[in-house]
Design a protein around this motif. Sequence first.
Motif, mmCIF file in Angstrom:
data_model
loop_
_atom_site.group_PDB
_atom_site.id
_atom_site.type_symbol
_atom_site.label_atom_id
_atom_site.label_comp_id
_atom_site.label_asym_id
_atom_site.label_seq_id
_atom_site.Cartn_x
_atom_site.Cartn_y
_atom_site.Cartn_z
ATOM 1 N N SER A 1 14.277 43.378 -107.011
ATOM 2 C CA SER A 1 12.896 43.787 -106.727
ATOM 3 C C SER A 1 12.533 43.382 -105.298
ATOM 4 C CB SER A 1 12.012 43.050 -107.749
ATOM 5 O OG SER A 1 10.668 43.112 -107.436
ATOM 6 N N ILE B 1 11.433 41.966 -101.841
ATOM 7 C CA ILE B 1 12.098 41.554 -100.600
ATOM 8 C C ILE B 1 13.616 41.482 -100.796
ATOM 9 C CG2 ILE B 1 12.378 39.607 -98.998
ATOM 10 C CD1 ILE B 1 9.324 39.026 -99.493
ATOM 11 N N ASP C 1 19.993 38.625 -110.017
ATOM 12 C CA ASP C 1 18.608 38.480 -110.481
ATOM 13 C C ASP C 1 18.648 38.092 -111.945
ATOM 14 O OD1 ASP C 1 15.705 39.209 -111.119
ATOM 15 O OD2 ASP C 1 15.813 39.923 -109.062
ATOM 16 N N ASN D 1 16.643 34.007 -102.128
ATOM 17 C CA ASN D 1 15.321 34.624 -102.077
ATOM 18 C C ASN D 1 14.561 34.592 -103.396
ATOM 19 O OD1 ASN D 1 13.387 36.891 -101.087
ATOM 20 N ND2 ASN D 1 14.411 37.763 -102.895
ATOM 21 N N TYR E 1 3.887 25.864 -105.751
ATOM 22 C CA TYR E 1 4.359 26.904 -104.825
ATOM 23 C C TYR E 1 4.380 26.351 -103.395
ATOM 24 C CZ TYR E 1 5.116 31.513 -102.798
ATOM 25 O OH TYR E 1 5.664 32.579 -102.115
ATOM 26 N N ILE F 1 3.093 40.162 -98.476
ATOM 27 C CA ILE F 1 3.972 41.335 -98.494
ATOM 28 C C ILE F 1 3.721 42.131 -99.777
ATOM 29 C CG2 ILE F 1 6.393 42.101 -98.317
ATOM 30 C CD1 ILE F 1 5.450 40.367 -95.912
ATOM 31 N N THR G 1 4.732 43.544 -102.791
ATOM 32 C CA THR G 1 5.835 43.529 -103.763
ATOM 33 C C THR G 1 5.215 43.325 -105.147
ATOM 34 O OG1 THR G 1 6.116 41.125 -103.767
ATOM 35 C CG2 THR G 1 7.359 42.343 -102.090
HETATM 36 N N1 LIG Z 1 5.312 38.942 -101.622
HETATM 37 C C1 LIG Z 1 4.792 38.012 -100.840
HETATM 38 O O1 LIG Z 1 3.648 38.145 -100.366
HETATM 39 C C2 LIG Z 1 5.600 36.796 -100.453
HETATM 40 C C3 LIG Z 1 5.111 35.975 -99.432
HETATM 41 C C4 LIG Z 1 5.845 34.839 -99.069
HETATM 42 C C5 LIG Z 1 7.023 34.533 -99.712
HETATM 43 N N2 LIG Z 1 7.468 35.352 -100.707
HETATM 44 C C6 LIG Z 1 8.725 34.974 -101.363
HETATM 45 O O2 LIG Z 1 9.633 36.055 -101.302
HETATM 46 C C7 LIG Z 1 10.571 35.935 -102.376
HETATM 47 C C8 LIG Z 1 10.713 37.281 -103.055
HETATM 48 O O3 LIG Z 1 9.489 37.619 -103.657
HETATM 49 P P1 LIG Z 1 8.938 39.123 -103.753
HETATM 50 O O4 LIG Z 1 7.638 39.153 -103.076
HETATM 51 O O5 LIG Z 1 9.997 40.075 -103.358
HETATM 52 O O6 LIG Z 1 8.615 39.182 -105.320
HETATM 53 P P2 LIG Z 1 9.291 39.978 -106.499
HETATM 54 O O7 LIG Z 1 8.613 39.458 -107.715
HETATM 55 O O8 LIG Z 1 9.278 41.431 -106.223
HETATM 56 O O9 LIG Z 1 10.810 39.487 -106.468
HETATM 57 C C9 LIG Z 1 11.232 38.233 -106.932
HETATM 58 C C10 LIG Z 1 12.520 38.423 -107.712
HETATM 59 O O10 LIG Z 1 13.001 37.132 -108.101
HETATM 60 C C11 LIG Z 1 13.492 37.251 -109.427
HETATM 61 N N3 LIG Z 1 13.510 35.955 -110.096
HETATM 62 C C12 LIG Z 1 12.467 35.271 -110.638
HETATM 63 N N4 LIG Z 1 12.894 34.147 -111.212
HETATM 64 C C13 LIG Z 1 14.235 34.106 -111.020
HETATM 65 C C14 LIG Z 1 15.238 33.189 -111.378
HETATM 66 N N5 LIG Z 1 14.950 32.080 -112.085
HETATM 67 N N6 LIG Z 1 16.514 33.445 -111.010
HETATM 68 C C15 LIG Z 1 16.824 34.578 -110.349
HETATM 69 N N7 LIG Z 1 15.916 35.500 -109.992
HETATM 70 C C16 LIG Z 1 14.631 35.259 -110.325
HETATM 71 C C17 LIG Z 1 12.541 38.235 -110.095
HETATM 72 O O11 LIG Z 1 13.117 38.792 -111.273
HETATM 73 C C18 LIG Z 1 12.316 39.248 -109.000
HETATM 74 O O12 LIG Z 1 13.233 40.319 -109.050
HETATM 75 C C19 LIG Z 1 10.057 34.814 -103.268
HETATM 76 O O13 LIG Z 1 10.786 33.626 -102.990
HETATM 77 C C20 LIG Z 1 8.609 34.656 -102.829
HETATM 78 O O14 LIG Z 1 8.106 33.373 -103.061
HETATM 79 C C21 LIG Z 1 6.792 36.470 -101.095
#
Ligand SMILES: NC(=O)c1ccc[n+]([C@@H]2O[C@H](COP(=O)([O-])OP(=O)(O)OC[C@H]3O[C@@H](n4cnc5c(N)ncnc54)[C@H](O)[C@@H]3O)[C@@H](O)[C@H]2O)c1
Length: 250
Positions: A17, A19, A38, A91, A155, A188, A190
Amino acid sequence: MNYAMAGKVALVTGAGSGIGRATALAFAKSEARVVVSDVNETGGAETVALIEAGGGTALFQRCDVSKADDVKALVARTVEAYGRLDYAHNNAGVNSMTRSEWDDEVWAWAIGINLTGVMLCMREQIPAMLAGGGGAIVNTSSINGLTGNPSQPAYVASKHGVIGLTRMAALKHARDNIRVNAVCPGVIETAMTAAVAARPEIKAIMENMTPMGRMGRPEEIANAVVWLCSDQASFVTGHPMVIDGGAVAG
Ligand SMILES: NC(=O)c1ccc[n+]([C@@H]2O[C@H](COP(=O)([O-])OP(=O)(O)OC[C@H]3O[C@@H](n4cnc5c(N)ncnc54)[C@H](O)[C@@H]3O)[C@@H](O)[C@H]2O)c1
């Protein structure tokens, strides 16, 4: 952009999913073979299908990054299938926004995935990279890894911790041809932000928090991750790269 990664192998966690998927696709565009990982098997299979539809090579391995045995099996499968490990994007992450703030269970859950998960991944990935002569790792932190936030203690603490771990590993392996960096995304678009962004008034607040006046796209983080792994970033290590439309600058 093609960073000429043919013959190389990239591993991305949380690649079903958002990023992580964007990064997996970007590595494939640079011709690396990609291990998509994942807990979400459907999302992971979709990412593999997208890579293959574009002519790339990928496989899916289910892995819960908070579980040491899963992570060990993930890196072992990578080496078994593709013979080496060159790049890793650690990630996978969860956001505790909709959950109770000081709850023990929420703390253990978010720290276990966001911070312990990164440690477990690097612990397995670094020996595999050393065996192949070097590599590059990018860990996903957040702007909440650099600045405070009045909510979500787990977080914020986990994302600050990711930067500390990144710097530690970068220093430890600076002479081993392994570079370790982090990305610090702003807001972002997502699945993670979808629930709150679904309410127009909240989406407007999130957009206005960013000087550029919009949320970022997953590809805008993926571009930085693949660049940080590429030879173009050969003198960059220990760096928490902010990609946030100017949010931290304010
Ligand atoms: N979206 C934002 O605004 C944002 C901002 C800063 C940081 N981030 C970070 O970016 C990263 C990706 O997040 P995203 O926004 O793409 O969200 P997302 O929810 O689309 O993707 C996160 C993915 O991590 C997987 N996941 C969750 N728990 C897991 C586990 N225990 N083991 C393996 N996979 C697992 C989920 O199934 C999902 O596919 C995260 O670390 C998040 O904290 C996101």
